[in-house]
Design an enzyme around this catalytic site. Structure first.
Site, PDB file in Angstrom:
ATOM      1  N   GLY A 241       0.828  -1.204   0.000  1.00  0.00           N
ATOM      2  CA  GLY A 241       0.000   0.000   0.000  1.00  0.00           C
ATOM      3  C   GLY A 241       0.860   1.252   0.000  1.00  0.00           C
ATOM      4  CB  THR A 470       3.609  -4.976   7.618  1.00  0.00           C
ATOM      5  OG1 THR A 470       2.184  -5.160   7.681  1.00  0.00           O
ATOM      6  CG2 THR A 470       3.877  -3.697   6.859  1.00  0.00           C
ATOM      7  N   GLY A 511       1.164   0.926  13.030  1.00  0.00           N
ATOM      8  CA  GLY A 511       0.351  -0.286  13.040  1.00  0.00           C
ATOM      9  C   GLY A 511       0.839  -1.363  13.983  1.00  0.00           C
ATOM     10  CG  LEU A 617       6.538  -6.027  18.287  1.00  0.00           C
ATOM     11  CD1 LEU A 617       5.210  -5.525  17.744  1.00  0.00           C
ATOM     12  CD2 LEU A 617       6.432  -6.308  19.786  1.00  0.00           C
ATOM     13  N   PRO A 619      12.055 -10.024  14.638  1.00  0.00           N
ATOM     14  CG  PRO A 619      13.924 -10.506  15.942  1.00  0.00           C
ATOM     15  CD  PRO A 619      12.466 -10.818  15.799  1.00  0.00           C
ATOM     16  CE  LYS A 688      10.370   4.570  20.813  1.00  0.00           C
ATOM     17  NZ  LYS A 688      11.638   5.323  20.872  1.00  0.00           N
ATOM     18  CD  GLU A 692       5.358   5.553   7.532  1.00  0.00           C
ATOM     19  OE1 GLU A 692       5.447   6.357   8.473  1.00  0.00           O
ATOM     20  OE2 GLU A 692       4.407   5.547   6.724  1.00  0.00           O
TER      21      GLU A 692
HETATM   22 MO1  MOS Z   1       1.694   5.381   5.446  1.00  0.00          MO
HETATM   23  S1  MOS Z   1       2.297   6.712   4.032  1.00  0.00           S
HETATM   24  O1  MOS Z   1       0.892   6.375   6.581  1.00  0.00           O
HETATM   25  O2  MOS Z   1       0.779   4.179   4.687  1.00  0.00           O
END
Ligand code: MOS
Length: 732
Positions: A241, A470, A511, A617, A619, A688, A692
């Site tokens: 996404g 992810t 997330g 959480l 690796p 955390k 990103e």
């Molecule tokens: Mo991110 S750019 O908040 O999916």
């Protein structure tokens, strides 16, 4: 559960399951091609017709006429939806332009019609028969021009002034004043935007590819003018996404309208060539950075101004935000300006703000180190801060940037770098090393979950949280397993359905931490209910090996569900710890490149990322996130650019042949190191985000390596060979 005091020791800290590099629990489904992505819900929706979206052929103006006759008569056609026959449509809260345009057109490839037919080929062929006459008006398509009338966006980024920037900069013995540009970029995720819509009376179900289920549900309801309760969104698997699927797009809205018009389910995928202009993109920026320092490298003045553009009513690319927090300096000036452009809708793309912001700032820091004659690693360490530079009474919850830098330098062999630029040769290659700091804020979002304990001892987690590739399924499973004292294979994870409790969703790298904290909260409640059912003091009960125990007495966990499934629900809400403590994640990126002395072609040779991002959480999943992000950083540095047609107002290279992302052959050996951290201010998980962070700073590290290799400083991304060629030395 409210999280408003630093976390103390809790069941997660056992780290029996959490923190382990476990394989994805959804891996087998994906590798066997049986994970049902939005367009592949054949079992749920066996009889879907096909919709083909028509995008506007102008950037701004209006539709004079649409001739649908030939298309209507074409074989297999069931319905054609346009703004003229779709009924009243409202713009959603998270969209800037309407998802179905007409008669007014707001941007190029804005959807203007959906042709629905029995087969995909029939829908596409009929779409080719629709004749549209436009009245094209002029628009603003050039950021450099539009910049002149750009305005402040107080809501997004008020101007910041600390101390006397102008005075301190003017009197600084060493100064840098440079301007950098970053281009428009496309998310270019693997799975295109896709949806299947089915109506049951006035109730709509949308199988769609979406990062934020609750936002999407609300926007679909608002767009169609129906109650939210009548909309169900299902998004169990998402093929990437990067921010492009934070919001519902035309595929979802038009599938719903098409299904209503055709009287049967309709599936719509946006063809790749439509995506760049029809959906959102990361907008281009122009950034001016001024840094003043004392001779010993102490920054005394730092100024960062950024300009970006968007459609009327849109928002800015906040490329200055990391500069507020990354380095010390007594005198500071921060400004972001928003210009009006009639290009397609700008919005978030992976690390919005920081990614392009650091592309500029971290070249500026490299240039400044050069001016000072300092090593760039040491220059950054010299200007570290442990407090918010704008509010010194506000510390970081945890900040190991210096440790990232030192560890990275050591592991990469930074001491072998030749500080004399353009001086290392390996055959035809000019070789150089570069580095950059990485920074991304740690955001948290309220997040809910439902957990069920069955008589078979299995724990089922249900939340509308999404997995966009992810590893969410796995870390949520790990969290529930740890909390309930069962192995991971006793946990079932169900995601991405608006029938489940509302979670943080996948955005802003919040997330992983937020959604697992929501599962933690729900499991805490389940532990209490289970303990009470088994006659234990909930405060004392230990959950391990499928059993609940107190003082030597043990009962199997499953027994609590003997007389019926136990179901509880809770959510995590975050208090003001984020106000009291600045919460951020940090990285150091190191890169070695070779630049072909004859052609100017840049090849990455090695990359290293060192990340400090709270508890990791899982690796293995976290590493995958970071190496993927580093790969995106290669594209950002060397090739990715949506080329703007400034006369007609659209992105010319709107497919993956023209918009060049890094491919396997572009990616060298990548290494990722996570510092051992647990941040008790971030959540009970003490985690955390890294998704990103992994991108933040990468492209600048590459730019700096190219400079070290060649002595050529390129300030306009991407660093394509035409920008190097005129300056390369004669072959010798
Ligand atoms: Mo991110 S750019 O908040 O999916």
């Amino acid at each position: 559960m409210k999280f408003d005091t630093p976390a103390t020791r809790n069941p997660i800290d056992q780290l029996k399951v959490v923190g382990k590099p476990l394989d994805r629990i959804d891996g087998p489904l994906k590798t066997t091609g049986t994970a049902p992505y939005a367009y592949e819900q054949h079992e749920a929706v066996p009889n879907a017709a096909y919709g083909h979206v028509i995008g506007a052929g102008i950037a701004k103006g209006s539709i004079m006429s649409m001739d649908l006759d030939a298309a209507r008569k074409a074989p297999g056609v069931l319905a054609i939806v346009t703004a003229a026959n779709a009924g009243k449509l409202t713009k959603g809260d998270f969209n800037t332009a309407k998802l179905l345009g007409g008669p007014a057109i707001q941007h190029y490839h804005q959807a203007v019609a959906l042709v629905v037919a029995e087969t995909f080929e029939q829908a596409r062929a009929a779409a080719g028969l629709v004749r549209i006459r436009y009245d094209r008006t002029g628009g603003a398509f050039d950021l450099t021009e539009a910049k002149k009338s750009a305005v402040i966006s107080e809501r997004e980024q008020p101007d910041i002034a600390v101390g006397d920037f102008a005075g301190a900069f003017a009197s600084a013995p060493v100064q840098l004043d440079a301007t950098y540009t970053t281009p428009d970029q496309s998310h270019a995720m693997m799975e295109p935007h896709a949806s299947i819509a089915a109506w049951d009376g006035d109730k709509l179900t949308l199988w769609t590819s979406n990062q934020m289920i609750a936002w999407g549900r609300g926007d679909v309801a608002k767009t169609l003018g129906i109650p939210k309760e009548n909309v169900r969104l299902v998004s169990p698997f998402i093929g990437g996404g990067f921010g492009g699927k934070l919001f519902v797009r035309s595929d979802a809205a038009l599938a719903a309208l098409g299904a209503r018009a055709a009287g049967r389910p309709v599936k719509v995928a946006l063809p790749r060539p439509l995506i760049a202009n029809n959906t959102t993109h990361r907008p281009a920026t122009i950034q001016r950075i001024r840094i003043g320092a004392a001779k010993d490298g102490t920054i005394t003045a730092i100024g960062h101004e950024s300009w970006s553009g968007d459609l009327p009513g849109g928002g800015l690319e906040n490329a200055v935000q990391q500069t507020r927090l990354l380095y010390a300096g007594a005198n500071r000036m921060i400004r972001a300006r928003l210009a009006t452009l009639d290009l397609p809708e700008a919005n978030a793309m992976r690390a919005p703000g920081e990614a392009p912001g650091l592309m500029a700032l971290e070249i500026a820091m490299d240039e400044m180190a050069d001016k000072l004659g300092m090593d760039p690693v040491e220059f950054r360490i010299r200007n570290d801060t442990q407090v918010d530079p704008e509010k010194p009474e506000r510390p970081f919850s945890q900040r190991q940037l210096v440790q990232c830098l030192r560890t990275g330098a050591e592991r990469f062999g930074w001491s072998k770098r030749n500080a004399k630029h353009g001086s290392v040769r390996d055959g035809r290659w000019l070789v150089g090393m570069g580095m950059a700091a990485g920074f991304r804020n740690n955001l948290t979002m309220k997040s809910g979950a439902r957990v069920r304990l069955g008589a078979d001892g299995k724990v089922t987690v249900e939340t509308d949280m999404t997995d966009i590739g992810t590893g969410t399924y796995t870390i949520i499973g790990q969290t529930a397993a740890e909390m309930m004292g069962v192995p991971l294979d006793k946990v079932v994870v169900r995601l991405g359905d608006s029938d489940f409790p509302v979670a943080a969703g996948s955005g802003g790298q919040w997330g992983a931490n937020s959604s697992t904290a929501g599962v933690y909260a729900a499991c805490m409640k389940l532990r209490q209910v289970v303990a009470a059912k088994l006659g234990f003091d909930p405060e004392k009960a230990a959950f391990a090996d499928g059993k609940v125990s107190v003082d030597g007495r043990s009962v199997s966990l499953a027994k609590a569900a003997e007389s019926g499934e136990v179901v509880v629900e809770d959510s995590i809400e975050f208090g003001d710890l984020a106000k009291k403590f600045q919460q951020s994640t940090f990285a150091a990126h190191f890169v070695e490149v070779g630049v072909d002395i004859a052609t100017g072609e840049s090849r990455i040779r090695r990359m290293l990322a060192v990340c400090a991002a709270g508890r990791i959480l899982n690796p293995k999943q976290a590493r995958s996130q970071v190496i993927g992000a580093m790969t995106m950083g290669i594209g950002g540095a060397l090739s990715e650019e949506l080329a703007v047609d400034k006369r007609l107002g659209f992105f010319v290279n709107h497919d993956l042949a023209g918009y060049e992302v890094a491919v396997h052959a572009d990616v060298p050996h990548q290494e990722v190191i996570f510092l051992d951290e647990a941040d008790d201010k971030s959540s009970p998980m003490k985690a955390k985000g890294v998704g990103e962070l992994g991108l933040c700073g990468v492209s600048a590290a590459i730019a700096n390596a190219i400079h070290n290799a060649t002595g050529i400083r390129v300030r306009e991304y991407p660093i394509t060979l035409d920008k190097l060629l005129p300056h390369l030395p004669e072959m010798g």
